[in-house]
Scaffold this active site. Structure first.
Site, PDB file in Angstrom:
ATOM      1  CE  LYS A  91      -0.648  -0.329   4.971  1.00 47.16           C
ATOM      2  NZ  LYS A  91       0.136  -1.520   5.167  1.00 47.16           N
ATOM      3  NE  ARG A  92       3.749   2.149  -3.952  1.00 47.07           N
ATOM      4  CZ  ARG A  92       4.699   1.249  -3.863  1.00 47.07           C
ATOM      5  NH1 ARG A  92       5.132   0.844  -2.696  1.00 47.07           N
ATOM      6  NH2 ARG A  92       5.240   0.743  -4.944  1.00 47.07           N
TER       7      ARG A  92
END
Length: 107
Positions: A91-92
């Site tokens: 995830k960013r």
């Protein structure tokens, strides 16, 4: 199906594998690709038979460039060979330490 059966015999714990600088230092490992490799493979070796899944955080591998990606691949392959489910955490926009690792990798 057999892997699922064996996973159900283990704990319900999912353990993150996040080789960030301070954790490598706590393990007396260098903050290098080699340190991340030793840490990651050691975690898989120690926990493969007792946890439901392992969750490597991609950012902490990406910060070592292509060598880090190779270590991530090796870590995932070892977990697979030991019959452990893996969840790749990619995830960013995450927490500070992860964002710092992405910054180290790309800025």
């Amino acid at each position: 199906m057999e892997a699922l059966f064996h996973a159900m015999e283990r704990s319900q714990v999912c353990v993150g594998i996040d080789p960030h600088a301070s954790l490598l230092a706590a393990w007396r490992l260098p903050d290098t690709a080699d340190g991340a490799r030793e840490f990651s493979l050691g975690v898989v070796d120690e926990l493969a038979g007792s946890v439901a899944a392992l969750k490597p955080q991609s950012a902490f591998y990406e910060r070592f460039g292509s060598a880090g990606i190779a270590i991530l691949e090796e870590t995932l392959a070892l977990a697979r060979a030991r019959g452990v489910f893996t969840i790749l955490d990619v995830k960013r926009g995450d927490i500070g330490s992860t964002m710092g690792a992405y910054a180290d990798a790309y800025l």
